[in-house]
Design a protein around this motif. Structure first.
Motif, PDB file in Angstrom:
ATOM      1  N   GLY A  85       5.804  -5.111 -10.230  1.00 20.50           N
ATOM      2  CA  GLY A  85       5.387  -3.862  -9.613  1.00 20.50           C
ATOM      3  C   GLY A  85       5.653  -3.870  -8.120  1.00 20.50           C
ATOM      4  N   ASP A  86       4.587  -3.611  -7.349  1.00 23.25           N
ATOM      5  CA  ASP A  86       4.704  -3.610  -5.893  1.00 23.25           C
ATOM      6  C   ASP A  86       4.044  -4.832  -5.278  1.00 23.25           C
ATOM      7  OD1 ASP A  86       2.141  -2.941  -6.570  1.00 23.25           O
ATOM      8  OD2 ASP A  86       1.927  -1.312  -5.127  1.00 23.25           O
ATOM      9  N   GLU A  87       4.015  -5.937  -6.020  1.00 23.55           N
ATOM     10  CA  GLU A  87       3.365  -7.160  -5.560  1.00 23.55           C
ATOM     11  C   GLU A  87       4.393  -8.256  -5.298  1.00 23.55           C
ATOM     12  OE1 GLU A  87       0.857  -7.751  -8.904  1.00 23.55           O
ATOM     13  OE2 GLU A  87      -0.743  -6.462  -8.150  1.00 23.55           O
ATOM     14  N   PHE A  88       4.206  -8.943  -4.173  1.00 21.24           N
ATOM     15  CA  PHE A  88       5.089 -10.034  -3.788  1.00 21.24           C
ATOM     16  C   PHE A  88       4.246 -11.288  -3.545  1.00 21.24           C
ATOM     17  CE2 PHE A  88       7.188  -6.144  -2.584  1.00 21.24           C
ATOM     18  CZ  PHE A  88       8.526  -6.360  -2.876  1.00 21.24           C
ATOM     19  N   GLY A  93       9.897   9.853  -7.179  1.00 14.95           N
ATOM     20  CA  GLY A  93      10.485   9.273  -8.379  1.00 14.95           C
ATOM     21  C   GLY A  93      10.715   7.771  -8.282  1.00 14.95           C
ATOM     22  N   HIS A  94      11.014   7.170  -9.428  1.00 11.63           N
ATOM     23  CA  HIS A  94      11.158   5.717  -9.503  1.00 11.63           C
ATOM     24  C   HIS A  94      12.415   5.202  -8.801  1.00 11.63           C
ATOM     25  CE1 HIS A  94       7.726   5.034 -12.094  1.00 11.63           C
ATOM     26  NE2 HIS A  94       8.087   6.093 -12.793  1.00 11.63           N
ATOM     27  N   VAL A  95      13.434   6.052  -8.693  1.00 12.74           N
ATOM     28  CA  VAL A  95      14.639   5.614  -7.975  1.00 12.74           C
ATOM     29  C   VAL A  95      14.293   5.352  -6.514  1.00 12.74           C
ATOM     30  CG1 VAL A  95      16.956   6.271  -7.243  1.00 12.74           C
ATOM     31  CG2 VAL A  95      16.174   6.828  -9.555  1.00 12.74           C
ATOM     32  N   ALA A  96      13.499   6.250  -5.940  1.00 19.34           N
ATOM     33  CA  ALA A  96      13.054   6.054  -4.557  1.00 19.34           C
ATOM     34  C   ALA A  96      12.160   4.820  -4.447  1.00 19.34           C
ATOM     35  CB  ALA A  96      12.305   7.289  -4.062  1.00 19.34           C
ATOM     36  N   GLY A  97      11.264   4.659  -5.417  1.00 13.43           N
ATOM     37  CA  GLY A  97      10.383   3.488  -5.409  1.00 13.43           C
ATOM     38  C   GLY A  97      11.152   2.186  -5.479  1.00 13.43           C
ATOM     39  N   ASP A  98      12.194   2.162  -6.312  1.00 10.99           N
ATOM     40  CA  ASP A  98      13.017   0.951  -6.430  1.00 10.99           C
ATOM     41  C   ASP A  98      13.738   0.649  -5.115  1.00 10.99           C
ATOM     42  OD1 ASP A  98      12.217   0.672  -9.016  1.00 10.99           O
ATOM     43  OD2 ASP A  98      14.085   1.381  -9.923  1.00 10.99           O
ATOM     44  N   GLU A  99      14.252   1.698  -4.472  1.00  8.31           N
ATOM     45  CA  GLU A  99      14.955   1.498  -3.208  1.00  8.31           C
ATOM     46  C   GLU A  99      13.992   0.981  -2.141  1.00  8.31           C
ATOM     47  OE1 GLU A  99      17.850   1.113  -0.460  1.00  8.31           O
ATOM     48  OE2 GLU A  99      18.089   1.486  -2.621  1.00  8.31           O
ATOM     49  N   ASP A 126       0.842  -1.193   0.000  1.00  9.62           N
ATOM     50  CA  ASP A 126       0.000   0.000   0.000  1.00  9.62           C
ATOM     51  C   ASP A 126       0.882   1.250   0.000  1.00  9.62           C
ATOM     52  OD1 ASP A 126      -2.177  -1.763   0.332  1.00  9.62           O
ATOM     53  OD2 ASP A 126      -1.902  -1.735   2.498  1.00  9.62           O
ATOM     54  N   GLN A 127       0.366   2.319  -0.571  1.00 11.40           N
ATOM     55  CA  GLN A 127       1.034   3.636  -0.617  1.00 11.40           C
ATOM     56  C   GLN A 127       2.308   3.670  -1.472  1.00 11.40           C
ATOM     57  OE1 GLN A 127       0.572   2.539   2.966  1.00 11.40           O
ATOM     58  NE2 GLN A 127      -1.551   3.181   2.711  1.00 11.40           N
ATOM     59  N   PHE A 128       2.563   2.599  -2.230  1.00 12.32           N
ATOM     60  CA  PHE A 128       3.771   2.597  -3.069  1.00 12.32           C
ATOM     61  C   PHE A 128       3.696   3.687  -4.142  1.00 12.32           C
ATOM     62  CE2 PHE A 128       5.966   1.058  -6.935  1.00 12.32           C
ATOM     63  CZ  PHE A 128       7.258   1.070  -6.451  1.00 12.32           C
ATOM     64  N   LYS A 129       2.506   3.889  -4.696  1.00 14.45           N
ATOM     65  CA  LYS A 129       2.353   4.887  -5.761  1.00 14.45           C
ATOM     66  C   LYS A 129       2.685   6.290  -5.256  1.00 14.45           C
ATOM     67  CE  LYS A 129      -0.896   6.215  -9.418  1.00 14.45           C
ATOM     68  NZ  LYS A 129      -0.732   7.677  -9.280  1.00 14.45           N
ATOM     69  N   ILE A 130       2.388   6.551  -3.976  1.00 10.35           N
ATOM     70  CA  ILE A 130       2.694   7.869  -3.415  1.00 10.35           C
ATOM     71  C   ILE A 130       4.202   8.119  -3.438  1.00 10.35           C
ATOM     72  CG2 ILE A 130       2.640   9.239  -1.300  1.00 10.35           C
ATOM     73  CD1 ILE A 130       0.014   7.868  -0.602  1.00 10.35           C
ATOM     74  N   PHE A 169       8.211   8.196   4.799  1.00  7.33           N
ATOM     75  CA  PHE A 169       6.995   7.615   4.243  1.00  7.33           C
ATOM     76  C   PHE A 169       6.580   6.426   5.108  1.00  7.33           C
ATOM     77  CE2 PHE A 169       9.084   9.587   0.640  1.00  7.33           C
ATOM     78  CZ  PHE A 169       8.044  10.212  -0.037  1.00  7.33           C
ATOM     79  N   SER A 170       5.286   6.284   5.291  1.00 11.00           N
ATOM     80  CA  SER A 170       4.739   5.104   5.962  1.00 11.00           C
ATOM     81  C   SER A 170       4.093   4.214   4.908  1.00 11.00           C
ATOM     82  CB  SER A 170       3.696   5.514   7.008  1.00 11.00           C
ATOM     83  OG  SER A 170       4.290   6.266   8.035  1.00 11.00           O
ATOM     84  N   VAL A 171       4.366   2.926   4.987  1.00  9.72           N
ATOM     85  CA  VAL A 171       3.784   1.976   4.036  1.00  9.72           C
ATOM     86  C   VAL A 171       3.164   0.821   4.816  1.00  9.72           C
ATOM     87  CG1 VAL A 171       5.292   2.525   2.099  1.00  9.72           C
ATOM     88  CG2 VAL A 171       6.035   0.850   3.783  1.00  9.72           C
ATOM     89  N   SER A 172       2.353   0.058   4.123  1.00 10.32           N
ATOM     90  CA  SER A 172       1.714  -1.097   4.759  1.00 10.32           C
ATOM     91  C   SER A 172       1.464  -2.167   3.715  1.00 10.32           C
ATOM     92  CB  SER A 172       0.399  -0.689   5.435  1.00 10.32           C
ATOM     93  OG  SER A 172      -0.510  -0.153   4.479  1.00 10.32           O
TER      94      SER A 172
END
Length: 563
Positions: free
Chosen positions: A224-227, A194-200, A184-188, A262-265
């Motif tokens: 994507g963001d699915e495991f 940016g995508h560099v942050a998303g990849d990290e 959750d919240q990965f798109k934010i 950032f908080s994610v879940s």
């Protein structure tokens, strides 16, 4: 013996000290100052191979109880690309051929060591090539089954292992568990940093998840963001505890990028793999459904798939519709109908008005929007469908089309998700030029609830469009508790009074009062009012008495195909 980095590392397998000295003398004469070790037993060779990294092995052919064939076999166990040269005082041609087939790179007679240096230089060079090739092959093999970003198993490998687990469940009755994890919240993170942050973030989440996975289980990145997690030989109760632990670990983690936290879940869908299933695609589909249900129920939770769950059944139906709608968009299976909006007052007979209605044509079946619109909204397909409808409607209104010059005002519905599409206005302008239409003949229809939900974007879109001449209607007016307060902020031309009130106004005085109030407020704001769901003459007569300007519904005009 010290070994500088540029020295050749030679392991000599020889039981004769004199012959070993001759070999070393030949190396030095050839310009090689080697780092070397001499061994003459299997144990000695094994220890040397374990303790050091060697560039080449030079071995005698026949030693007491220890032959070059044994040297070759043992060397291959410790270094597949380590070249082996046989230097022998006496070796038959057949034995030499056999040794070459067993993996020796060359054999040299002790009586003629002139070939030793060229052979060593050649094998060092070719050994490096073999090593690089083997490393490349190993890397490609690894890449074929692993995700390049997180180094977890990829979807292909995960599905292969999932298939084996399903086969085991079918044959033995054992249970395994599939967990489908969505971040959750990965798109934010992606959109703001940016995508560099998303990849990290994905790499760090992969490490967190991996800490709780047993060695015989599988954690994979599915895309994507699915495991995905495959828990082998696991009962549902234990699997739920594992899933809840993963949720808690991710929830407590704080991802920081350039000093911005950032908080994610996680939302987790869980499926028990049993002999009730026939395919991995069915397992993954059910896990995906359960994951979406977890999101709908507030995120950061675990949802077990159960076939008798009404919400799961509804979502399965929506998923089926999603596939059909995507096919329909690719095959142009949508068609337009129209339903006339008739005037109720004598002074409103100036212009013909009608609303475009979308239908889905599949085979001989004509499917109404109420059957597929909810699924399209849930799965984000409405912006694409809206664009298709606008294109078909503008094509119909094309002023340059021979023999077809429809006149009047034409209403086109826009969904709430389209109002959030920052590119929609540019798309409409492009079609205006393409089809040479008159914008003042088009009235975009938006629902009150979607307008309020996206108020600022809606106002911006309306103001841009009205400058070009487009009109707007506010649909389902009166359905919201704060309809009147928002009306002042929305620059529209028509109010379509919610059909739920129209349908019952003959029997329910409250509904009658609401319709009357909507009409009065609309006229006070200088707007034209339209009664929806007018289904008989009695209702038509009553809304006419109330002073509404127009009526729409089966009682005045049924939907029909475009001319």
């Amino acid at each position: 013996m010290i070994n500088p980095d540029n020295q050749l590392r030679v392991l000599i397998v020889e039981d004769s000290e004199d012959d070993a000295i001759l070999l070393l003398r030949a190396l030095k004469k050839g310009g090689i100052e080697p780092f070397y070790q001499v061994v003459d037993t299997e144990d000695g060779l094994t220890k040397a191979l374990q303790d050091e990294i060697w560039d080449i092995v030079v071995t005698d052919h026949n030693m007491p109880g220890f032959t070059s064939f044994q040297v070759l076999e043992l060397t291959r166990q410790y270094g597949a690309d380590l070249p082996v040269l046989i230097v022998s005082g006496l070796i038959g041609e057949d034995e030499a051929v056999s040794a070459m087939k067993a993996g020796a790179q060359d054999y040299i007679m002790k009586s003629n060591l002139s070939r030793l240096i060229p052979a060593i230089r050649r094998e060092i060079r070719e050994g490096s090539v073999r090593k690089a090739k083997r490393l490349a092959e190993s890397t490609l093999q690894h890449m074929a089954y692993h995700d390049s970003l997180t180094d977890l198993a990829n979807r292909r490998e995960f599905e292969r292992r999932l298939s084996h687990a399903l086969q085991d469940a079918q044959e033995t009755g054992r249970h395994h568990v599939l967990l489908y994890l969505d971040l959750d919240q990965f798109k934010i993170v992606n959109d703001t940093s940016g995508h560099v942050a998303g990849d990290e973030l994905l790499k760090q989440i992969a490490k967190i998840l991996n800490r709780h996975i047993r060695s015989d289980d599988t954690l994979a990145r599915l895309g994507g963001d699915e495991f995905g997690v495959l828990l082998r030989g696991c009962e549902a109760s234990h699997a739920r505890r594992v899933a809840e632990t993963l949720c808690e670990e991710v929830r407590e983690y704080r991802f920081v990028w350039h000093n911005k936290p950032f908080s994610v879940s996680l939302s987790v869908g869980m499926v028990v793999i049993s002999n009730a299933y026939n395919s991995t695609s069915e397992l993954l589909s059910h896990a995906d459904l359960a994951c979406y249900a977890a999101k709908d129920r507030g995120r950061n939770n675990v949802q077990l798939y159960q076939s008798d769950d009404s919400e799961m059944q509804q979502r399965q139906a929506d998923m089926d519709w999603t596939s059909r709608l995507q096919d329909a968009l690719q095959t142009d299976s949508f068609i337009l109908y129209q339903q006339e909006i008739v005037p109720l007052q004598a002074h409103n007979t100036d212009v013909f008005r009608t609303e475009f209605l979308v239908r889905l044509q599949q085979g001989k079946s004509l499917i109404p929007p109420g059957a597929f619109i909810p699924a399209a909204e849930r799965f984000g397909l409405m912006p694409r469908i809206d664009r298709r409808v606008i294109d078909m409607a503008f094509r119909y209104l094309d002023r340059t089309a021979l023999g077809r010059k429809p006149t009047g005002t034409f209403f086109i519905n826009l969904s709430g998700s389209s109002l959030s599409d920052g590119e929609l206005y540019a798309y409409i302008r492009k079609l205006v030029d393409k089809y040479s239409i008159l914008p003042e003949r088009v009235c975009f229809e938006i629902t009150e609830t979607s307008a309020i939900a996206n108020l600022n974007q809606t106002i911006s879109f309306i103001e841009q469009s009205r400058k070009d001449g487009f009109e707007f209607a506010l649909d389902d007016f009166g359905s919201g508790m704060s309809s009147f307060s928002y009306l002042r902020a929305l620059p529209v031309d028509y109010l379509k009074v919610d059909g739920g009130f129209i349908r019952n106004l003959l029997d329910d005085p409250i509904d009658l009062s609401i319709v009357d109030a909507c009409n009065r407020i609309g006229h006070a704001a200088g707007l034209k009012t339209i009664a929806e769901f007018v289904e008989n003459d009695a209702v038509k007569a009553r809304v006419t008495e109330l002073g509404l300007d127009y009526a729409q519904g089966f009682g005045v005009a049924k939907p029909r195909p475009l001319d």
